[in-house]
Enzyme design. Structure first.
Site, PDB file in Angstrom:
ATOM      1  N   SER A 148       7.608  -3.381   4.488  1.00 53.09           N
ATOM      2  CA  SER A 148       6.259  -3.826   4.129  1.00 53.09           C
ATOM      3  C   SER A 148       6.365  -4.933   3.089  1.00 53.09           C
ATOM      4  O   SER A 148       7.359  -5.011   2.351  1.00 53.09           O
ATOM      5  CB  SER A 148       5.453  -2.663   3.556  1.00 53.09           C
ATOM      6  OG  SER A 148       4.241  -3.098   2.981  1.00 53.09           O
ATOM      7  N   TYR A 161       4.688   4.005  -2.404  1.00 51.45           N
ATOM      8  CA  TYR A 161       4.857   3.278  -1.152  1.00 51.45           C
ATOM      9  C   TYR A 161       5.782   2.082  -1.339  1.00 51.45           C
ATOM     10  O   TYR A 161       6.713   1.855  -0.560  1.00 51.45           O
ATOM     11  CB  TYR A 161       3.474   2.827  -0.675  1.00 51.45           C
ATOM     12  CG  TYR A 161       3.442   2.087   0.630  1.00 51.45           C
ATOM     13  CD1 TYR A 161       3.408   2.770   1.838  1.00 51.45           C
ATOM     14  CD2 TYR A 161       3.402   0.692   0.656  1.00 51.45           C
ATOM     15  CE1 TYR A 161       3.354   2.081   3.049  1.00 51.45           C
ATOM     16  CE2 TYR A 161       3.347  -0.004   1.857  1.00 51.45           C
ATOM     17  CZ  TYR A 161       3.322   0.703   3.046  1.00 51.45           C
ATOM     18  OH  TYR A 161       3.274   0.014   4.235  1.00 51.45           O
TER      19      TYR A 161
END
Length: 329
Positions: A148, A161
């Protein structure tokens, strides 16, 4: 007509596995693999959600699609699924996509949330990679690891995350270098915000409704986010083409460049953004998006409604409509 990169012809279709394939980005990736002639297995934790996704894929593509209940945190479970796929379909493509999203200021989470993110995203990708590589060496196959933009720089209110995705990115780059001589390609994929309906399954802490408001608005905003189906197509193309790295969305590319050129300045700008985000008075249980509620401020509600409109429309297509165990990003 949209050009799609296809795999070389074989008497049988290539065998593919997508973890976290029951919803969201993983479901879109599985669809594009099926459309390219693969026999696809989708893996996730929730059996009902998996069967609903598999039926949707079969109806849309006419392809052979299998569902495998698997917790990627359990290496033995991953080993069993990969062995079964290889024996039944062959194993040519593996895409590790399983993940969780926790949205909260750091004071509203603890080490358990960081461990959960690392176990699912990093160790899930690691278990999948280590168990898949021996089979992929036989087939000279392809491995894709979904990172990501959040792993390329620390994103406020997404620290568990970001930490896990940063580890996935390092793993992908290292494996690409080490596997190059074996004929196996490893592709690191770093998407930016995508309209996958993930705000319905993400978890929110602190001022949960306010966190839900800004995240869902940003994840669906036209200039910030990308259509998930188009993103999945580009991801599958990159894996088939054996690209080493793919960064998706213009804002993600700009953030990557800025952080590479001026990391100190980028970090200070992130601090400015963090001060604009909701604050938290302390820790509280994380709540799933469907339970977080709308922002209390009427202006914030209107902004969320406008920004998230496209993302809300993606919920059903991405199989995100019912809350369930966290399996995919």
């Amino acid at each position: 007509m949209t050009h799609r990169t296809r795999l070389p012809f074989r008497a049988r279709g290539p065998g593919a596995l997508v973890t976290g394939g029951s919803r969201g980005l993983g479901l879109f990736i599985a669809r594009h693999l099926a459309e390219r002639g693969c026999t696809v297995t989708i893996a996730a934790r929730d059996a009902d959600e998996l069967e609903r996704a598999a039926a949707q894929l079969r109806e849309e593509t006419g392809a052979t699609v299998h569902a495998a209940v698997c917790d990627v945190r359990d290496r033995d479970a991953v080993r069993g699924v990969l062995r079964a796929v290889r024996e039944r379909d062959g194993l040519d493509i593996v895409i590790a996509n399983a993940g969780v999203i926790q949205v909260a200021p750091v004071e509203a989470v603890g080490s358990a949330e960081f461990a959960d993110a690392m176990d699912t995203m990093f160790y899930g990708a690691l278990h999948t990679s280590l168990e898949a590589l021996p089979y992929l060496r036989e087939s000279r196959g392809r491995l894709g690891l979904i990172g990501s933009v959040g792993g390329l720089l620390g994103v406020p209110h997404l620290l568990p995350y970001s930490c896990a995705k940063a580890a996935v990115g390092a793993l992908a780059e290292g494996l690409h270098a080490e596997a190059a001589g074996s004929g196996v390609s490893v592709t690191a994929v770093h998407p930016g915000l995508m309209r996958t309906g993930s705000h319905r399954q993400a978890e929110f802490g602190g001022d949960a409704s306010a966190e839900f408001g800004w995240f869902s608005a940003a994840a669906g905003a036209p200039l910030l986010s990308m259509d998930a189906d188009r993103a999945a197509r580009r991801i599958v193309d990159a894996v088939i083409q054996r690209r080493a790295r793919l960064v998706l969305t213009a804002p993600a590319k700009a953030a990557q460049l800025a952080h590479g050129v001026a990391p100190g300045l980028t970090t200070r700008l992130s601090g400015v953004v963090a001060r604009l985000l909701p604050s938290a008075s302390g820790r509280s249980p994380l709540r799933q998006g469907a339970e977080a509620g709308e922002p209390r401020n009427p202006v914030a509600r209107r902004i969320r409604s406008w920004g998230s409109a496209r993302n809300d429309r993606a919920v059903r297509e991405a199989n995100q409509q019912e809350p369930g165990p966290r399996t995919s990003s």
